[in-house]
Write an enzyme that holds these catalytic residues in place. Structure first.
Site, mmCIF file in Angstrom:
data_model
loop_
_atom_site.group_PDB
_atom_site.id
_atom_site.type_symbol
_atom_site.label_atom_id
_atom_site.label_comp_id
_atom_site.label_asym_id
_atom_site.label_seq_id
_atom_site.Cartn_x
_atom_site.Cartn_y
_atom_site.Cartn_z
ATOM 1 N N GLY A 48 0.773 -1.215 -0.027
ATOM 2 C CA GLY A 48 -0.113 0.018 -0.013
ATOM 3 C C GLY A 48 0.795 1.491 0.074
ATOM 4 O O GLY A 48 1.607 1.383 0.876
ATOM 5 N N ARG B 177 2.039 -5.307 -5.440
ATOM 6 C CA ARG B 177 1.832 -6.393 -4.640
ATOM 7 C C ARG B 177 1.793 -7.710 -5.651
ATOM 8 O O ARG B 177 1.407 -7.739 -6.534
ATOM 9 C CB ARG B 177 0.592 -6.437 -4.000
ATOM 10 C CG ARG B 177 0.391 -5.572 -2.605
ATOM 11 C CD ARG B 177 -0.831 -5.804 -1.879
ATOM 12 N NE ARG B 177 -0.868 -4.570 -0.883
ATOM 13 C CZ ARG B 177 -1.733 -3.855 -0.859
ATOM 14 N NH1 ARG B 177 -2.778 -3.801 -1.584
ATOM 15 N NH2 ARG B 177 -1.911 -3.103 0.465
ATOM 16 N N ASP C 226 4.373 -4.365 6.166
ATOM 17 C CA ASP C 226 4.837 -5.700 6.817
ATOM 18 C C ASP C 226 5.209 -6.691 5.713
ATOM 19 O O ASP C 226 6.169 -7.438 5.821
ATOM 20 C CB ASP C 226 3.505 -6.087 7.827
ATOM 21 C CG ASP C 226 3.815 -7.625 8.198
ATOM 22 O OD1 ASP C 226 4.969 -7.660 9.114
ATOM 23 O OD2 ASP C 226 3.108 -8.364 8.160
ATOM 24 N N THR D 203 3.735 2.842 5.721
ATOM 25 C CA THR D 203 2.385 2.132 5.614
ATOM 26 C C THR D 203 1.520 3.114 6.490
ATOM 27 O O THR D 203 2.046 3.655 7.602
ATOM 28 C CB THR D 203 2.280 0.760 6.118
ATOM 29 O OG1 THR D 203 1.003 0.566 6.410
ATOM 30 C CG2 THR D 203 3.196 0.519 7.433
ATOM 31 N N ASP E 147 -0.752 2.303 8.238
ATOM 32 C CA ASP E 147 -1.355 1.383 9.109
ATOM 33 C C ASP E 147 -0.458 1.639 10.665
ATOM 34 O O ASP E 147 -1.029 1.348 11.493
ATOM 35 C CB ASP E 147 -1.304 0.257 8.925
ATOM 36 C CG ASP E 147 -2.648 -0.094 7.930
ATOM 37 O OD1 ASP E 147 -3.279 0.738 7.392
ATOM 38 O OD2 ASP E 147 -2.876 -1.358 7.286
ATOM 39 N N ASP F 210 1.645 -0.133 11.670
ATOM 40 C CA ASP F 210 1.780 -1.738 12.325
ATOM 41 C C ASP F 210 2.914 -2.356 12.324
ATOM 42 O O ASP F 210 2.960 -3.620 12.365
ATOM 43 C CB ASP F 210 0.318 -2.487 11.828
ATOM 44 C CG ASP F 210 0.545 -2.681 10.271
ATOM 45 O OD1 ASP F 210 1.359 -2.119 9.726
ATOM 46 O OD2 ASP F 210 -0.240 -3.615 9.871
ATOM 47 N N ARG G 80 -6.595 -2.657 8.620
ATOM 48 C CA ARG G 80 -7.260 -3.958 8.527
ATOM 49 C C ARG G 80 -6.961 -4.668 9.639
ATOM 50 O O ARG G 80 -7.892 -5.450 10.309
ATOM 51 C CB ARG G 80 -6.588 -4.785 7.373
ATOM 52 C CG ARG G 80 -7.116 -5.551 6.454
ATOM 53 C CD ARG G 80 -6.608 -6.135 5.114
ATOM 54 N NE ARG G 80 -5.420 -5.564 4.995
ATOM 55 C CZ ARG G 80 -4.671 -5.447 3.677
ATOM 56 N NH1 ARG G 80 -5.426 -5.735 2.779
ATOM 57 N NH2 ARG G 80 -3.595 -5.003 3.637
HETATM 58 O O1 F6P Z 1 -1.829 -1.756 4.372
HETATM 59 C C1 F6P Z 1 -2.419 -0.150 4.225
HETATM 60 C C2 F6P Z 1 -3.842 -0.382 3.892
HETATM 61 O O2 F6P Z 1 -4.163 0.904 3.669
HETATM 62 C C3 F6P Z 1 -4.963 -0.992 4.808
HETATM 63 O O3 F6P Z 1 -5.171 -0.098 5.682
HETATM 64 C C4 F6P Z 1 -5.976 -1.389 4.045
HETATM 65 O O4 F6P Z 1 -6.698 -2.337 4.289
HETATM 66 C C5 F6P Z 1 -5.432 -1.454 2.807
HETATM 67 O O5 F6P Z 1 -4.079 -0.992 2.514
HETATM 68 C C6 F6P Z 1 -6.047 -1.417 1.319
HETATM 69 O O6 F6P Z 1 -5.275 -1.951 0.289
HETATM 70 P P1 F6P Z 1 -5.762 -1.843 -1.051
HETATM 71 O O7 F6P Z 1 -5.489 -0.570 -1.665
HETATM 72 O O8 F6P Z 1 -5.076 -2.738 -1.870
HETATM 73 O O9 F6P Z 1 -7.254 -2.037 -1.176
#
Ligand code: F6P
Length: 323
Positions: A11, A72, A103, A125, A127, A129, A175
């Site tokens: 992300g 990803r 992560d 990130t 998050d 985390d 998440r």
């Molecule tokens: O890991 C960062 C994050 O923004 C999370 O908070 C969220 O669940 C996820 O990425 C969303 O990812 P995507 O952009 O693939 O929907």
């Protein structure tokens, strides 16, 4: 050391560009050429890379997202993928690699380190985390976006007074982590906060809100992290128990865009500088972090966030201020 690679993975997070800029400038000062690998580990597997010169990184700090693009791929979770990446790093003649991501990206970096590649990971990130650092790149900007949005909802929440209380349930990202929800609740003034790390106690929420309505409060703001539950299910359950309708708001990817905050730009610049210095001066791989204002290098281990004392304190503090 003559050539290093940098990639952004997973992300995207506001502030990643400041890290790239800092890496290129610090490397240039030390006569090292930086190569930008595009689309995260996808670019590493497909050898999509380009030289990064000073003009490529000129004033990119103001932009959210990442100039290298992110990505990803499940291919990087396989042994074949890692072997291919190692081969490509050698073909590109890179003496080291800097990975900026969350992560999953850090786990990928750790696998490369086990194959004798010199790798430094920078936590990026929204998050927040990653347990080896107090803050990750992008978290502060995301919290600011959430607070701005909550402020706007509050304007209408406070202004339009109906017979029944007006209740807003706002879902924020995270998440597996409640940090955006907790810190935003703390600074924005939510009436309730729901996070994945804590089971939802509906009775406590209903009592808290009803107590507020009893003393004359006409609205309520509930902030919920996406990992705490399904927005619609939580909304329906609360509506049923409270007997009032609730308006739900999903902030979604709004939280990942926009100009990075000063904090994120500065943090990312420090991380980038320290990552290059570490590559040059220490024969060690690991994860950069900030701990009590010191920039440090941590060993690769399990980078996933586990509850620390501070996290529990922030939760208690947020809950106290919600009531
Ligand atoms: O890991 C960062 C994050 O923004 C999370 O908070 C969220 O669940 C996820 O990425 C969303 O990812 P995507 O952009 O693939 O929907």
């Amino acid at each position: 050391m003559e050539r290093i690679g940098v990639l952004t993975s997973g992300g995207d997070a506001p502030g990643m560009n400041s890290a790239i800029r800092s890496i290129v400038k610090t490397a240039q000062k030390n006569k090292i050429q930086v190569y930008g690998i595009e689309f995260g580990y996808i670019g590493l597997l497909e050898m999509k890379y380009k030289k990064l010169n000073i003009l490529d990184i000129d004033h990119i700090s103001t932009d959210g997202g990442t100039i290298l693009k992110s990505g990803r791929t499940d291919r990087f979770k396989t042994d074949e993928g890692i072997e291919q990446a190692v081969k490509n790093i050698k073909k590109m003649k890179l003496d080291g690699l800097i990975v900026i991501g969350g992560d999953g990206s850090i786990k990928g970096a750790q696998k490369l380190a086990k194959k004798e590649i010199k790798v430094i990971a920078i936590p990026g990130t929204i998050d927040n985390d990653i347990n080896v650092t107090d803050y990750t790149i992008g978290f502060d900007t995301a919290c600011n976006i959430v607070i701005n949005s909550v402020d706007k909802v509050l304007d209408t929440a406070k202004s339009l007074v109906n017979e029944n209380p007006r209740i807003f349930l706002i879902e924020v990202m995270g998440r597996n982590s409640g940090d955006i929800a907790l810190y935003s609740s703390l600074s924005g003034g939510a009436d309730e906060v729901l996070i994945p790390e804590q089971k939802i106690d509906y009775n406590e929420i209903i009592n808290n809100l009803n107590n507020k309505f009893k003393i004359g409060k006409k609205y309520a703001i509930i902030i919920m992290a996406e990992g705490a539950g399904k927005l619609d299910e939580v909304k329906n359950k609360l509506e049923k128990d409270l007997g009032y309708s609730i308006k739900s708001i999903l902030l979604g990817h709004l939280q990942r865009g926009g100009n990075p905050s000063a904090f994120d730009r500065i943090l990312a610049s420090k991380f980038g500088y320290y990552a290059v210095q570490t590559m040059i001066n220490k024969n060690q791989c690991g994860i950069i972090g900030i701990n009590c204002n010191d920039i440090i290098l941590n060993k690769f281990n399990n980078s996933k966030k586990t509850k620390s004392k501070t996290d529990n304190e922030i939760y208690e503090l947020s809950k106290t201020l919600c009531h």
